[in-house]
Scaffold this motif. Structure first.
Motif, PDB file in Angstrom:
ATOM      1  N   GLN A  90       6.314  13.947 -11.926  1.00 39.32           N
ATOM      2  CA  GLN A  90       5.654  14.627 -11.031  1.00 39.32           C
ATOM      3  C   GLN A  90       4.248  14.795 -10.358  1.00 39.32           C
ATOM      4  O   GLN A  90       3.961  13.980  -9.174  1.00 39.32           O
ATOM      5  N   LEU A  91       3.131  13.865 -11.293  1.00 36.60           N
ATOM      6  CA  LEU A  91       2.172  13.533 -11.481  1.00 36.60           C
ATOM      7  C   LEU A  91       1.350  12.415  -9.855  1.00 36.60           C
ATOM      8  O   LEU A  91       0.986  12.380  -9.453  1.00 36.60           O
ATOM      9  N   MET A  92       2.595  11.746 -10.337  1.00 37.50           N
ATOM     10  CA  MET A  92       2.876  10.495  -9.750  1.00 37.50           C
ATOM     11  C   MET A  92       3.075  10.468  -8.320  1.00 37.50           C
ATOM     12  O   MET A  92       2.219   9.817  -7.178  1.00 37.50           O
ATOM     13  N   LEU A 107      11.344   7.050 -10.808  1.00 40.27           N
ATOM     14  CA  LEU A 107      10.067   7.431  -9.893  1.00 40.27           C
ATOM     15  C   LEU A 107       9.446   5.387  -9.323  1.00 40.27           C
ATOM     16  O   LEU A 107       8.902   6.183  -7.531  1.00 40.27           O
ATOM     17  N   CYS A 108       9.841   3.928  -9.213  1.00 40.28           N
ATOM     18  CA  CYS A 108       9.353   3.057  -8.474  1.00 40.28           C
ATOM     19  C   CYS A 108      10.268   2.992  -7.645  1.00 40.28           C
ATOM     20  O   CYS A 108      11.051   3.067  -7.176  1.00 40.28           O
ATOM     21  N   ASP A 109       9.468   2.340  -5.935  1.00 35.77           N
ATOM     22  CA  ASP A 109       9.718   2.363  -5.503  1.00 35.77           C
ATOM     23  C   ASP A 109      10.464   0.918  -5.696  1.00 35.77           C
ATOM     24  O   ASP A 109      10.815   0.276  -4.463  1.00 35.77           O
ATOM     25  N   GLU A 121       1.071  -1.310   0.005  1.00 32.56           N
ATOM     26  CA  GLU A 121       0.425  -0.014   0.511  1.00 32.56           C
ATOM     27  C   GLU A 121       0.644   1.556  -0.342  1.00 32.56           C
ATOM     28  O   GLU A 121       1.798   1.896   1.158  1.00 32.56           O
ATOM     29  N   GLY A 122       0.498   1.966  -0.900  1.00 30.08           N
ATOM     30  CA  GLY A 122       1.047   3.567  -0.666  1.00 30.08           C
ATOM     31  C   GLY A 122       2.434   3.331  -1.841  1.00 30.08           C
ATOM     32  O   GLY A 122       3.083   4.524  -1.133  1.00 30.08           O
ATOM     33  N   LYS A 123       2.833   2.545  -2.461  1.00 32.99           N
ATOM     34  CA  LYS A 123       3.926   2.566  -3.151  1.00 32.99           C
ATOM     35  C   LYS A 123       4.098   2.919  -4.780  1.00 32.99           C
ATOM     36  O   LYS A 123       2.687   2.323  -5.216  1.00 32.99           O
ATOM     37  N   ILE A 124       4.272   3.083  -5.483  1.00 36.74           N
ATOM     38  CA  ILE A 124       4.402   2.963  -6.609  1.00 36.74           C
ATOM     39  C   ILE A 124       5.448   2.263  -7.415  1.00 36.74           C
ATOM     40  O   ILE A 124       6.831   1.601  -7.079  1.00 36.74           O
TER      41      ILE A 124
END
Lengths: 292, 250, 278
Positions: B189-191, B214-216, B30-33
């Protein structure tokens, strides 16, 4: 009695076969229902009738009905279909309906709305074969159908344009790859389809010995059902479905009463659409009809 | 790590004997990209289609917040809290931007309100649409036909349409495909802004630079098999990943 | 207003409802060429209720609409399997089957037809037609309509954004059938005589024509189409025998010049803009 019904059913079936082929050539290739075919059928009958009444020999009348309807079909394609390519399928269908209205109005104005009888000599001799009476005209209807279907088969299987038609019926994207001009192909499809409808019209006039302007409405619409039952992607489905529906109809009338005839035919069509949408003989098709 | 928001267990899908996905097991916290990468034909979009119910998995389980999604029709899965975008943008051709922001919102308890003109019956839906429209910077384009907008904006409308339904998880299929560097940066930025609101994002992308920045967490798919996972820095140096991308030297 | 013109207005109101029945179903991307069948159900059932059971017209129409709506839903389910022209041909078959059914339905006169209904006024017909049109124009601005539009535009995407496409398409069939039944009930009580031939393929096609000619993206289009279809042949009266041919020609011309129909959203927006500017 049964044999007699079968013979009558097959005669009617021969006409259904031609008409269903006519519908399916346009439907298979362009995916549209040319509603004017029903009236091309009627007008072809009147052309043939007029030639017979003017004492031309029968083959000339048949060719005349065929040519007249084919030319009318080409006009419909040029005026009412070409400019509407790319529109949702319902739009060209309604424009062909516009032509139906015109053709029917022309027929009632030119030939009157009462049935016209063929000259007596066309009511023809009857041949007796065991328990069956076969009219001379029935033989002509069935014979002409066999010849025409053979010709169409040759055109579709052996000529370049025919092969292109078949390829496009199976996959509409293909025409560009084949290098065949799509415009020429649609015009040819309409002409061929119109010619078949026209001949069918002359033949039904011979079969009944009479013709009315309402022929298209009464018989033409049912050919849509015959086409669907045979399979819209395989034009040969009509060869099976035409005689089948002809016989089923005649038998239903003989043993169940004329009132249930249409119920049975259209019910059969709906069952086919739901359970075997490709028709009795059709192959599997990927697209299930365009958006409306 | 606590139980992930989206959990896939042994998900398998084949088409005519070809395994598009073989026993894929993965989780999206949850809460990750989270990103899914892999060469063309690796089964990435198939995975999205299985998650959203467009395809039915042959075997395996997909769970969202512990609820099994298998066998549910697509609209039920969407209502469970998954929104998605498509590789080839799928907007509704006849609709304006504003209409796209209204159409996907779930109905509240008073279903009959949906039958009233939006202006009278559905203030909550309008408020939500306004909110999302502002978030995505679409306010000036409200009454434009969505399909007539430039490509990058169409992608935004598609994302915005999904978000109006307040999903828990957003699936993005190549969100920056065909975009230049500046546009991609805007999307990034939107992500990040979306992640800050608590949204979980699972995305497919070919632009490695974008994904790495971007990704976690990343999963790497190759021919339907999960061949690697981990933080971007780990995946970048994983030899199996390099093989899959560059081809093995024979 | 002369009786003659009154009867034309009555026809237009009845046709408007038939066109709306096609329009509602078409809004979800489904083309029905068999709505005359639902009209027939409405005509026969409401006539039975008023003539045989002595029910007043209004409740009879409502009962008929509900019954036809249920049948519409039942037809809507198998219709889900078919798309485009195949669905159109199946509904055509359904229409012809129902016509054939009523020919055999001896209890209601079979092919001889049924009569005994009390005549209704033009005002009554337009109260229904206008009322349903106004309701529909309001619903067109609602979210339900947007959902139908989404199914029309891209069914797969509509499902994936959370819309129950099955429910939407089947309900559209049900509501369309109910509206067609009202049209049929009004027809029966306006003509005070019905026979199966009133509800054939030509009738179904008239509905589709009115919808498409007027503009199939707005309920207002059906109104314009219905009025055009009823009154145009009157203006063509001077050419007597050839008016149907002229009508066919005009039909083709309109389709060629404005394939989206006479009114659409762009046109309305343009008109609103001009009004605001002046």
């Amino acid at each position: 009695m049964l044999w007699q019904q079968l013979v009558n059913g097959l005669t009617l079936g021969a006409i259904y076969t031609l008409l269903a082929l006519s519908f399916s050539i346009v439907m298979g290739i362009l995916g549209i229902l040319n509603l004017a075919i029903a009236e091309l059928f009627m007008i072809g009958g009147y052309f043939g009738f007029t030639l017979i009444a003017a004492n031309f020999p029968l083959p000339v009348a048949v060719l005349g009905g065929m040519a007249g309807a084919a030319i009318a079909a080409m006009l419909i394609e040029k005026i009412g279909y070409q400019p509407l390519r790319g529109a949702p399928v319902v739009t060209p269908m309604l424009s062909t309906l516009g032509f139906s209205i015109i053709l029917q109005n022309v027929a009632t104005n030119v030939w009157g709305s009462d049935p016209l009888q063929l000259p007596d000599e066309y009511l023809g001799r009857q041949y007796t074969l065991g328990p069956v009476n076969i009219g001379e005209m029935q033989l002509i209807v069935v014979g002409a159908t066999i010849v025409l279907v053979t010709l169409v088969a040759y055109t579709v299987q052996r000529t370049t344009i025919g092969r292109a038609l078949r390829a496009v019926a199976e996959n509409r994207e293909v025409s560009r790859l084949l290098g065949v001009s799509a415009d020429r192909l649609t015009l040819f499809a309409f002409a061929l389809s119109g010619a078949l409808a026209g001949v069918a019209g002359v033949l039904i006039a011979l079969h009944y010995g009479a013709i009315t302007p309402y022929l298209g409405v009464e018989i033409g619409l049912k050919a849509v059902a015959v086409m669907v039952i045979g399979g819209t992607t395989n034009i040969w489905g009509a060869l099976l479905a035409g005689p089948l529906i002809g016989v089923v109809e005649v038998l239903t009338v003989a043993y169940g009463g004329s009132q249930v005839r249409d119920f049975v035919v259209y019910g059969f069509m709906i069952l086919i659409l739901l359970l075997r949408p490709q028709g009795l003989l059709g192959g599997v098709r990927s697209d299930q009809g365009q958006r409306v | 790590m606590s139980a992930p928001l989206l959990q896939l267990n042994d998900v398998t899908k084949s088409f005519g004997g070809i395994h598009a996905l073989s026993a894929v097991t993965s989780g999206v916290p949850e809460g990750k990209i989270v990103g899914i990468i892999g060469p063309n034909g690796a089964g990435k979009t198939t995975l999205f289609n299985v998650i959203t119910g467009a395809y039915r998995a042959d075997s395996g389980v997909v769970r969202l917040n512990g609820t099994a999604l298998n066998g549910l029709p697509p609209h039920r899965i969407a209502r469970e809290g998954i929104a998605r975008t498509f590789q080839n943008i799928r907007l509704f051709p006849s609709m304006t931007v504003w209409e796209h922001l209204l159409v996907a919102q779930p109905h509240g308890e008073a279903w009959w309100r949906r039958l009233l003109p939006v202006g009278w019956g559905d203030p909550a839906a309008q408020v939500r649409a306004e909110e999302v429209m502002e978030f995505f910077g679409l306010t000036g384009l409200r009454d434009r036909t969505a399909r007539s907008l430039p490509y990058g904006l169409q992608r935004r409308v598609e994302m915005a349409r999904g978000l109006t339904a307040r999903p828990k998880l957003l699936l993005l299929d190549e969100p920056v495909a065909g975009m230049n560097h500046d546009e991609a940066e805007e999307v990034r930025q939107l992500m990040l802004k979306l992640r800050a609101t608590g949204l979980t994002i699972l995305l497919i992308e070919h632009d490695m630079n974008f994904v790495m920045r971007l990704c976690d967490y990343l999963y790497v798919l190759d021919f339907g098999v999960l061949i690697a996972e981990g933080a971007p820095s780990e995946v970048r140096t994983n030899p199996r990943v390099l093989d899959a991308y560059l081809g093995k030297d024979e | 207003m002369s009786t003659y013109y009154a009867s034309l207005f009555a026809e237009a109101g009845i046709l408007l409802l038939g066109a709306l029945s096609v329009y509602i179903i078409l809004a979800t991307g489904q083309l029905s060429l068999g709505n005359a069948a639902f009209m027939a159900i409405g005509a026969y059932l409401s006539s039975y209720l008023t003539v045989e059971l002595g029910m007043p017209v209004t409740p009879a129409l409502i009962v008929s609409a509900i019954a036809a709506g249920i049948i519409g839903v039942i037809v809507g389910f198998p219709a889900l399997r078919l798309k485009g022209i195949y669905l159109a041909m199946a509904t055509l078959g359904f229409g012809e089957m129902m016509r054939s059914f009523f020919i055999n339905f001896a209890a209601m006169g079979g092919s001889g037809g049924f009569h005994g209904m009390a005549h209704i006024s033009v005002g009554y017909i337009w109260a229904w037609a206008g009322g349903i049109l106004v309701v529909l124009i309001l619903v067109e601005r609602s979210r339900v309509w947007l959902e139908m539009q989404a199914v029309h535009d891209d069914e797969t995407a509509a499902g994936l954004v959370g819309l129950n496409t099955v429910a939407i398409k089947v309900s559209a069939f049900g509501i369309g059938a109910a509206v067609a039944a009202i049209s049929g009930g009004l027809f029966a009580h306006h003509h005070v005589y019905i026979e199966p031939a009133n509800f054939g393929f030509e009738r179904s096609i008239d509905f589709v024509l009115a919808t498409i000619l007027g503009g199939s993206t707005l309920g207002l289009g059906s109104l314009i189409g219905a009025i055009l279809l009823v009154f145009l042949p009157e203006f063509l009266r001077p050419i007597a025998d050839w008016r149907l041919a002229a009508f066919g020609t005009l039909l083709i011309l309109v389709l060629l010049v404005r394939r989206q129909g006479i009114v659409d959203r762009t046109l309305l927006r343009g008109l609103a803009f001009r009004k605001a500017a002046s």
